[in-house]
Design an enzyme around this catalytic site. Structure first.
Site, mmCIF file in Angstrom:
data_model
loop_
_atom_site.group_PDB
_atom_site.id
_atom_site.type_symbol
_atom_site.label_atom_id
_atom_site.label_comp_id
_atom_site.label_asym_id
_atom_site.label_seq_id
_atom_site.Cartn_x
_atom_site.Cartn_y
_atom_site.Cartn_z
ATOM 1 N N HIS A 19 71.169 -51.135 -17.800
ATOM 2 C CA HIS A 19 71.002 -51.229 -16.356
ATOM 3 C C HIS A 19 69.748 -50.490 -15.929
ATOM 4 O O HIS A 19 69.293 -49.570 -16.600
ATOM 5 C CB HIS A 19 72.226 -50.701 -15.609
ATOM 6 C CG HIS A 19 72.586 -49.274 -15.920
ATOM 7 N ND1 HIS A 19 73.188 -48.906 -17.111
ATOM 8 C CD2 HIS A 19 72.421 -48.137 -15.217
ATOM 9 C CE1 HIS A 19 73.401 -47.591 -17.109
ATOM 10 N NE2 HIS A 19 72.934 -47.103 -15.962
ATOM 11 N N HIS A 56 67.869 -48.464 -12.787
ATOM 12 C CA HIS A 56 68.039 -47.744 -11.528
ATOM 13 C C HIS A 56 66.831 -47.993 -10.633
ATOM 14 O O HIS A 56 65.687 -47.943 -11.100
ATOM 15 C CB HIS A 56 68.125 -46.229 -11.778
ATOM 16 C CG HIS A 56 69.294 -45.813 -12.597
ATOM 17 N ND1 HIS A 56 70.428 -45.274 -12.040
ATOM 18 C CD2 HIS A 56 69.507 -45.843 -13.938
ATOM 19 C CE1 HIS A 56 71.291 -44.989 -12.996
ATOM 20 N NE2 HIS A 56 70.749 -45.330 -14.163
#
Length: 140
Positions: free
Chosen positions: A99, A101
């Site tokens: 993922h 940010h």
């Protein structure tokens, strides 16, 4: 389900979504480091950067770039934005689903990536660059 992001992508857990398409989902981080902290998550599970489909990774960054522009244009009015991807536990990865940010930044927001930056001699830089060049031939 062991993978919390898989559960969010599947719709089994709630998320404050800001973007959704066939490849990625972006939503507000439950534990934001700064106000407006977002996560861009590939819909296909990949535990880490090495397992991430290159097209999914490229799309994550394209979406993150758009989200960074949207955050900057919003009434959140950050002074800057960081994109941050932790790959592996020692790098700070806590959820093992790759993922990205999107971190809106403001003076004094308390978020920091601290390091003791050194200035090694050119020979050392050349040696390290050579090691990476050699490994690049075998990299996917």
């Amino acid at each position: 389900m062991d993978c919390v992001f898989c559960a969010i992508v599947a719709g089994d857990l709630p998320a404050s979504q800001v973007y959704d398409d066939d490849r990625v989902l972006a939503f507000a981080d439950l534990n934001p480091a700064t106000t407006g902290h977002l996560l861009v998550v590939p819909k296909r599970h990949a535990a880490d950067l090495a397992a991430l489909d290159p097209d999914d990774g490229a799309h994550m960054f394209r979406v993150a770039q758009r989200l960074a522009a949207a955050v900057r244009a919003s009434s959140l009015e950050p002074e800057g934005v960081n994109l941050f991807l932790a790959d592996g536990e020692v790098a700070g990865q806590e959820v093992f689903h790759a993922h990205l940010h999107v971190l809106p930044r403001r003076t004094g927001d308390g978020f920091a990536v601290a390091a003791d930056f050194a200035s090694p001699p050119r020979e050392e830089l050349d040696r390290v660059a050579g090691l990476v060049r050699e490994a690049l031939a075998d990299a996917p």
